[in-house]
Design an enzyme around this catalytic site. Structure first.
Site, mmCIF file in Angstrom:
data_model
loop_
_atom_site.group_PDB
_atom_site.id
_atom_site.type_symbol
_atom_site.label_atom_id
_atom_site.label_comp_id
_atom_site.label_asym_id
_atom_site.label_seq_id
_atom_site.Cartn_x
_atom_site.Cartn_y
_atom_site.Cartn_z
ATOM 1 N N VAL A 64 -6.197 -26.447 32.894
ATOM 2 C CA VAL A 64 -7.216 -27.515 32.847
ATOM 3 C C VAL A 64 -6.946 -28.647 33.843
ATOM 4 O O VAL A 64 -7.771 -29.541 33.998
ATOM 5 C CB VAL A 64 -7.397 -28.095 31.420
ATOM 6 C CG1 VAL A 64 -7.979 -27.057 30.474
ATOM 7 C CG2 VAL A 64 -6.096 -28.681 30.877
ATOM 8 N N ASN A 90 -9.836 -29.132 23.634
ATOM 9 C CA ASN A 90 -8.714 -29.115 22.682
ATOM 10 C C ASN A 90 -7.340 -29.064 23.352
ATOM 11 O O ASN A 90 -6.364 -29.555 22.787
ATOM 12 C CB ASN A 90 -8.898 -27.896 21.757
ATOM 13 C CG ASN A 90 -7.645 -27.573 20.983
ATOM 14 O OD1 ASN A 90 -7.317 -28.225 19.993
ATOM 15 N ND2 ASN A 90 -6.895 -26.563 21.436
ATOM 16 N N SER A 143 -6.229 -37.730 18.454
ATOM 17 C CA SER A 143 -5.079 -37.651 17.544
ATOM 18 C C SER A 143 -5.051 -38.943 16.756
ATOM 19 O O SER A 143 -5.636 -39.950 17.188
ATOM 20 C CB SER A 143 -3.795 -37.518 18.360
ATOM 21 O OG SER A 143 -2.657 -37.707 17.533
ATOM 22 N N TYR A 156 1.892 -40.197 25.357
ATOM 23 C CA TYR A 156 0.996 -39.465 24.447
ATOM 24 C C TYR A 156 0.085 -40.457 23.725
ATOM 25 O O TYR A 156 -1.132 -40.256 23.638
ATOM 26 C CB TYR A 156 1.819 -38.642 23.451
ATOM 27 C CG TYR A 156 1.001 -37.711 22.581
ATOM 28 C CD1 TYR A 156 0.540 -36.483 23.081
ATOM 29 C CD2 TYR A 156 0.676 -38.040 21.266
ATOM 30 C CE1 TYR A 156 -0.213 -35.620 22.282
ATOM 31 C CE2 TYR A 156 -0.067 -37.180 20.468
ATOM 32 C CZ TYR A 156 -0.510 -35.969 20.976
ATOM 33 O OH TYR A 156 -1.241 -35.114 20.188
ATOM 34 N N LYS A 160 -3.982 -40.514 24.142
ATOM 35 C CA LYS A 160 -4.925 -40.224 23.048
ATOM 36 C C LYS A 160 -5.841 -41.431 22.786
ATOM 37 O O LYS A 160 -6.999 -41.258 22.394
ATOM 38 C CB LYS A 160 -4.168 -39.782 21.798
ATOM 39 C CG LYS A 160 -3.502 -38.404 21.948
ATOM 40 C CD LYS A 160 -4.514 -37.288 22.241
ATOM 41 C CE LYS A 160 -3.897 -35.898 22.220
ATOM 42 N NZ LYS A 160 -4.872 -34.828 22.481
ATOM 43 N N ILE A 189 -0.420 -31.625 11.884
ATOM 44 C CA ILE A 189 -0.946 -30.300 11.554
ATOM 45 C C ILE A 189 0.104 -29.251 11.953
ATOM 46 O O ILE A 189 0.721 -29.374 13.013
ATOM 47 C CB ILE A 189 -2.256 -30.020 12.347
ATOM 48 C CG1 ILE A 189 -3.259 -31.182 12.233
ATOM 49 C CG2 ILE A 189 -2.877 -28.687 11.924
ATOM 50 C CD1 ILE A 189 -3.851 -31.437 10.883
#
Ligand SMILES: NC(=O)c1ccc[n+]([C@@H]2O[C@H](COP(=O)([O-])OP(=O)(O)OC[C@H]3O[C@@H](n4cnc5c(N)ncnc54)[C@H](O)[C@@H]3O)[C@@H](O)[C@H]2O)c1
Length: 246
Positions: A64, A90, A143, A156, A160, A189
């Site tokens: 990507v 995703n 997230s 991160y 997000k 998750i």
């Protein structure tokens, strides 16, 4: 009634983890799928399994961060189905809680390239098709690290938060053209990304007192891809067992 009947859906990072669960959940609701991932072998496995259930699915190898490969992905999808109804962004990577002083520019750029800039690249490739169709749904995977601190490291967390800001921008700009753009903010998750970390992590800060299952995120993705959510745009929805409520 199938909730995504004949909708053409591209899901990035769908060879494993949450993306894989989303691909199966979409297929169960009648979607036509492009399993877009850098890991072709796993993507083929997912596409084959979905085809064996009687649905249309194609694997497509794509990094990507590579605009040429992303253009090829869109050409492939249009060549097969002549439309794109849903883009589920995703694919993402984690920074292993690296704090700011320890974050190199290389790590920061890599995290942003995959987690944020890829969504910008793909959205810009898909939007002209959706504008022409006067319909479409883009779903970005953020997230809870895009809502609060300490659920990731510096890069991160910042990436997000950027995903959610970009989601709202898209919703404001393209809603009048018939396109809805929303974000999912998963809590913790169980996936290959988190499996090792979760072995020792307690669940007592999560009101529902457990980690989430990929299918529970996939259920929300189906809703946001379906016409049931037709008055929703610019929403950033947590699926986190209540973690960000306390
Ligand atoms: N697992 C969690 O607890 C959690 C929580 C919140 C948000 N998320 C987000 O959910 C998304 C999926 O996470 P996951 O846990 O399923 O991860 P995962 O590592 O299990 O799966 C990620 C998939 O993305 C693919 N991918 C990675 N980089 C790519 C690239 N450059 N080009 C194409 N494909 C690429 C991988 O091959 C893999 O199939 C990510 O955006 C992640 O940040 C995960």
């Amino acid at each position: 009634m199938l909730r995504l009947k004949d909708k053409v859906c591209i899901i990035t990072g769908s060879a494993s983890g949450m993306g894989e669960a989303e691909a199966f959940a979409f297929a169960k609701q009648g979607a036509k799928l492009i399993i877009a991932d850098q890991n072709l072998e796993l993507a083929e496995t997912v596409a084959n399994q979905i085809r064996s259930l009687g649905n249309e699915a194609f694997a497509f190898q794509v990094d990507v961060t590579n605009i040429i490969q992303l253009e090829a992905l869109i050409d492939f999808t249009i060549g097969k189905f002549d439309r794109i109804d849903v883009l589920l962004n995703n694919a993402g990577i984690f920074d292993k809680y690296t704090n700011s002083l320890e974050t190199t520019e290389y790590l920061w750029d890599k995290i942003f390239d995959i987690n944020v800039k890829a969504i910008f690249r793909l959205s810009n490739l898909v939007l002209p098709h959706m504008i022409q169709q006067k319909s479409g749904a883009i779903i970005n995977v953020g997230s809870i690290a895009g809502l609060v601190a300490k659920m990731g490291g510096a890069s991160y967390t910042a990436s997000k938060h950027a995903v959610l800001g970009y989601t709202k921008h898209l919703a404001a700009e393209y809603g009048q053209l018939g396109i809805k753009i929303n974000a999912i903010c998963p809590g913790t998750i169980k996936t290959p990304m988190t499996a090792k970390m979760l072995e020792t992590r307690p669940t007592d800060k999560i009101p529902l007192d457990r980690f989430g299952d990929t299918s529970e995120v996939a259920d929300l993705a189906v809703f946001l891809a379906s016409d049931e959510s037709k008055f929703m745009s610019g929403a950033c929805i947590a699926v986190d067992g209540g973690f960000t409520a306390v």
